[in-house]
Write a protein that holds these residues in place. Structure first.
Motif, PDB file in Angstrom:
ATOM      1  N   LEU A 195     -64.301 -41.752  33.431  1.00  0.00           N
ATOM      2  CA  LEU A 195     -63.657 -43.002  33.042  1.00  0.00           C
ATOM      3  C   LEU A 195     -64.162 -43.581  31.726  1.00  0.00           C
ATOM      4  O   LEU A 195     -63.399 -44.210  30.995  1.00  0.00           O
ATOM      5  CB  LEU A 195     -63.837 -44.038  34.154  1.00  0.00           C
ATOM      6  CG  LEU A 195     -63.130 -43.716  35.459  1.00  0.00           C
ATOM      7  CD1 LEU A 195     -63.624 -44.636  36.565  1.00  0.00           C
ATOM      8  CD2 LEU A 195     -61.627 -43.820  35.285  1.00  0.00           C
ATOM      9  N   GLN A 196     -65.435 -43.370  31.410  1.00  0.00           N
ATOM     10  CA  GLN A 196     -66.011 -43.999  30.224  1.00  0.00           C
ATOM     11  C   GLN A 196     -65.240 -43.687  28.941  1.00  0.00           C
ATOM     12  O   GLN A 196     -64.991 -44.601  28.150  1.00  0.00           O
ATOM     13  CB  GLN A 196     -67.488 -43.613  30.070  1.00  0.00           C
ATOM     14  CG  GLN A 196     -68.199 -44.418  28.987  1.00  0.00           C
ATOM     15  CD  GLN A 196     -68.260 -45.903  29.321  1.00  0.00           C
ATOM     16  OE1 GLN A 196     -68.808 -46.291  30.338  1.00  0.00           O
ATOM     17  NE2 GLN A 196     -67.678 -46.737  28.462  1.00  0.00           N
ATOM     18  N   PRO A 197     -64.818 -42.440  28.716  1.00  0.00           N
ATOM     19  CA  PRO A 197     -64.034 -42.183  27.498  1.00  0.00           C
ATOM     20  C   PRO A 197     -62.738 -42.987  27.445  1.00  0.00           C
ATOM     21  O   PRO A 197     -62.329 -43.424  26.368  1.00  0.00           O
ATOM     22  CB  PRO A 197     -63.735 -40.677  27.563  1.00  0.00           C
ATOM     23  CG  PRO A 197     -64.804 -40.115  28.447  1.00  0.00           C
ATOM     24  CD  PRO A 197     -65.122 -41.199  29.435  1.00  0.00           C
ATOM     25  N   LEU A 198     -62.120 -43.210  28.581  1.00  0.00           N
ATOM     26  CA  LEU A 198     -60.906 -44.031  28.613  1.00  0.00           C
ATOM     27  C   LEU A 198     -61.224 -45.467  28.220  1.00  0.00           C
ATOM     28  O   LEU A 198     -60.505 -46.079  27.422  1.00  0.00           O
ATOM     29  CB  LEU A 198     -60.261 -43.992  29.999  1.00  0.00           C
ATOM     30  CG  LEU A 198     -59.707 -42.649  30.460  1.00  0.00           C
ATOM     31  CD1 LEU A 198     -59.243 -42.738  31.908  1.00  0.00           C
ATOM     32  CD2 LEU A 198     -58.579 -42.197  29.560  1.00  0.00           C
ATOM     33  N   PHE A 199     -62.306 -46.012  28.785  1.00  0.00           N
ATOM     34  CA  PHE A 199     -62.697 -47.381  28.450  1.00  0.00           C
ATOM     35  C   PHE A 199     -63.044 -47.484  26.964  1.00  0.00           C
ATOM     36  O   PHE A 199     -62.696 -48.460  26.309  1.00  0.00           O
ATOM     37  CB  PHE A 199     -63.890 -47.838  29.291  1.00  0.00           C
ATOM     38  CG  PHE A 199     -63.663 -47.812  30.780  1.00  0.00           C
ATOM     39  CD1 PHE A 199     -62.400 -47.976  31.333  1.00  0.00           C
ATOM     40  CD2 PHE A 199     -64.726 -47.617  31.641  1.00  0.00           C
ATOM     41  CE1 PHE A 199     -62.201 -47.952  32.706  1.00  0.00           C
ATOM     42  CE2 PHE A 199     -64.545 -47.595  33.011  1.00  0.00           C
ATOM     43  CZ  PHE A 199     -63.280 -47.757  33.540  1.00  0.00           C
TER      44      PHE A 199
END
Length: 174
Positions: A35-39
């Protein structure tokens, strides 16, 4: 003469719907690495599902404190309630996730925030005998004498639910 027009939103394509489903599943699983890359690229942190549960609500309800912190850093609003009027703080208190409660409070959640029913996170914690959560909420300034919309206190709610340890803890502090 004033006229109104109806603006129709385009239907979401299958790829967008698939991504949304994947994101919600990653949140339930606590998969911060995915998820971090999306955020980091601006994915909307306040996205909600069909029940009104935000990503932060799901992370909180499933006990994922690091993911909750990442969502808060990405701009998630800790006060966004679901369709039942529950906030992430109430969900984490109900489940007894002390580290999630800490992350939410650190991220700006209102310690005595509540929905239309007037129930605070402390009340949810008390009802389910989550004394460790109650202690943290009290340290952060929770009102131990708050009453919900029906006039019930946390101690009374705990007693009704058979949460004796929580009821005694509150009685000692009243």
């Amino acid at each position: 003469m004033e006229t109104s027009s109806i603006v129709q939103k385009p239907a979401l394509d299958e790829g967008t719907l698939r991504l949304a489903r994947q994101v919600f599943q990653c949140v339930r699983d606590g998969d911060l690495a995915s998820l971090q890359p999306l955020f980091d690229h601006g994915f909307p942190p306040n996205l909600r599902n069909e029940s009104g549960d935000s990503l932060l609500m799901l992370a909180s309800y499933h006990g994922h404190h690091e993911l909750a912190r990442a969502l808060l850093r990405a701009g998630a609003d800790p006060e966004v309630a679901n369709d039942r009027g529950q906030t992430p703080l109430a969900g984490a208190a109900f489940k007894g996730y002390v580290e999630v409660v800490r992350a939410l409070l650190d991220g700006g959640a209102q310690v005595d925030g509540h929905g239309d029913d007037g129930r605070t996170a402390l009340m949810f914690a008390a009802m389910f005998n989550r004394v460790d959560v109650m202690e943290l909420l009290a340290e952060r300034g929770a009102d131990l004498r708050h009453r919900d919309a029906s006039g019930t206190s946390a101690r009374e709610a705990a007693q009704r639910m058979g949460a004796e340890h929580a009821a005694n803890w509150l009685r000692e502090r009243s």
